[in-house]
Design a protein around this motif. Structure first.
Motif, short mmCIF file in Angstrom:
data_model
loop_
_atom_site.label_atom_id
_atom_site.label_comp_id
_atom_site.label_asym_id
_atom_site.label_seq_id
_atom_site.Cartn_x
_atom_site.Cartn_y
_atom_site.Cartn_z
N HIS A 323 5.46 24.86 29.25
CA HIS A 323 4.18 24.16 29.13
C HIS A 323 3.01 25.13 29.08
O HIS A 323 1.96 24.90 29.68
CB HIS A 323 3.99 23.17 30.30
N LYS A 324 3.21 26.21 28.36
CA LYS A 324 2.17 27.23 28.20
C LYS A 324 1.99 27.56 26.73
O LYS A 324 2.94 27.90 26.05
CB LYS A 324 2.53 28.52 28.96
N GLY A 325 0.78 27.43 26.24
CA GLY A 325 0.48 27.82 24.87
C GLY A 325 1.02 26.89 23.81
O GLY A 325 0.95 27.20 22.61
N ARG A 352 -7.81 27.97 25.48
CA ARG A 352 -6.98 28.01 26.69
C ARG A 352 -5.51 28.18 26.32
O ARG A 352 -4.79 28.96 26.95
CB ARG A 352 -7.19 26.74 27.51
N GLU A 356 -2.84 31.24 27.32
CA GLU A 356 -1.52 30.97 27.89
C GLU A 356 -0.41 31.55 27.02
O GLU A 356 0.59 32.08 27.53
CB GLU A 356 -1.31 29.46 28.03
N HIS A 359 0.23 35.27 27.63
CA HIS A 359 0.90 35.51 28.92
C HIS A 359 2.38 35.14 28.84
O HIS A 359 3.23 35.86 29.38
CB HIS A 359 0.22 34.71 30.02
N LEU A 360 2.69 34.03 28.17
CA LEU A 360 4.09 33.62 28.06
C LEU A 360 4.89 34.59 27.19
O LEU A 360 6.02 34.95 27.53
CB LEU A 360 4.17 32.20 27.49
#
Length: 396
Positions: A323-325, A352, A356, A359-360
């Motif tokens: 649930h990121k990016g 946003r 994300e 980072h992922l």
């Protein structure tokens, strides 16, 4: 360690398998290991550097992109490779590579591992429609089980694929190691330059798909998505960066749907330059394949800080589960286009998601995944040495 990888496919044939091999070869080399690679010859010079051995190969009827190593050609190179002692053999594909990998592992008395990259069951209906579905699936499962049980370890790129292989009744241990990617501190590429080159307005909503244009990729779905999005965003544009057997059909469907002003086919883009520019130019990466065992291109998009909308199936589900990016959608063009529209209309949400995404992607770095693979090799080599010592003790 000295590793021998064997594959039935590699560059210039663009595929996820080829990208995976290159990623791990580069990562293992950075760790100080030597990796030889045996592949079919494509009739062009390779720029891969030393350690790549091209066996004479023949074309495969109905599959012009593919090559098959000839037995005599592979045998000649195998004889030379015997002078370069290897510690482990890594089989990348289940055809001639599987045969030669198992043969050389037995002959050299070294462990062998198999990477199970492809969900072949999902391909039967697309490429062999004359085979009854149940019979095709039974045959593939039986072959996969036999091939996986013939090696010491099976590598799969996602948890979902590990469950599929285990469901075949495979007794060999299964390790999940995704293919890693290069994760630069900041994205490369120039989106403004890409838009200028292709005559795309600076603020024109831009969707991007990158990959092969093949039946199993479910790409007519994206045309339906574009057809719905243009009702809300009249200037929306969908780019296909890639090529393959489905391109003529997709181009015809684009015309039939009246989408010629909203869809463009760019062919393959250079991965280090033009494709990076495309990632930076796009507002959203869209992906609808339900047959991916990992979906490396999604990691590339995340590394470029490009938000994703995709269908959470097989390996793609692993990535979307963070649930990121990204945002997941059902396999319904109305729902999928609605998810795209939410992101396209909200610049703050896109920003946003982009943060994300970076980072992922860092969690799947090439170096980290290569270290995990090297540990698997080391474990197998140690086990083989212990087993050899026990045999000698019993014989002594």
């Amino acid at each position: 360690m000295r590793i021998l990888m064997i594959s039935d496919t590699y560059f210039p044939r663009i595929s996820g398998v080829a990208s995976s091999i290159r990623s791990f070869r580069e990562g293992l080399a950075r760790l100080g290991h030597d990796v030889d690679l045996l592949i079919p010859a494509y009739g062009v010079c390779t720029s891969e550097g030393p350690g790549v051995f091209q066996a004479p190969a023949m074309r495969i009827p109905f599959y012009p992109e593919e090559r098959l190593m000839t037995p005599l050609g592979a045998l000649r190179i195998a004889r030379y490779l015997a002078s370069r002692p290897h510690d482990v053999i890594h089989i990348e594909t289940p055809f001639m590579a599987q045969f030669w990998g198992r043969h050389l592992a037995r002959k050299w008395q070294v462990p062998a591992i198999l990477s199970y990259h492809t969900h072949f069951e999902a391909y039967v209906g697309h490429y062999y429609p004359w085979i009854p579905k149940a019979a095709g699936h039974h045959m593939i499962r039986a072959i996969a089980r036999r091939q996986c049980d013939a090696v010491d370890t099976v590598i799969v790129p996602s948890v979902a694929m590990a469950e599929v292989v285990a469901g075949y009744g495979v007794g060999t241990r299964i390790q999940v190691i995704p293919t890693g990617i290069e994760c630069p501190p900041s994205p490369t590429g120039c989106g403004a330059a890409f838009r200028a080159r292709h005559g795309i307005a600076p603020k024109q909503p831009l969707l991007l798909y990158a990959g092969r244009l093949a039946p199993e990729k479910n790409l007519p779905f994206l045309l339906e998505v574009a057809r719905r999005l243009r009702l809300a965003l009249p200037d929306v544009l969908l780019l296909f960066a890639g090529d393959g057997p489905e391109r003529p059909s997709l181009e015809a469907q684009t015309q039939n749907l009246g989408l010629t002003d909203h869809v463009r086919f760019l062919g393959y883009l250079d991965r280090d330059r033009a494709l990076q520019d495309a990632y930076q130019a796009a507002d959203l990466f869209v992906f609808c394949s339900q047959t991916e065992t990992q979906g490396m291109v999604l990691l590339e998009a995340l590394a470029a800080r490009l938000p994703i909308v995709a269908i959470p199936a097989l390996g793609v589900a692993d990535l979307l589960a963070f649930h990121k990016g990204s945002r997941g959608s059902t396999a319904d063009p109305d729902t999928f286009s609605a998810e795209c529209l939410i992101i396209l209309r909200d610049p703050e949400l896109r920003a946003r998601l982009a943060l994300e995404a970076g980072h992922l992607a860092a969690r799947f770095s090439r170096d980290a995944m290569s270290q995990r693979l090297a540990k698997v090799y080391e474990t197998l080599i140690n086990e083989a040495q212990i087993a050899h010592c026990r045999i000698q003790e019993r014989q002594g």
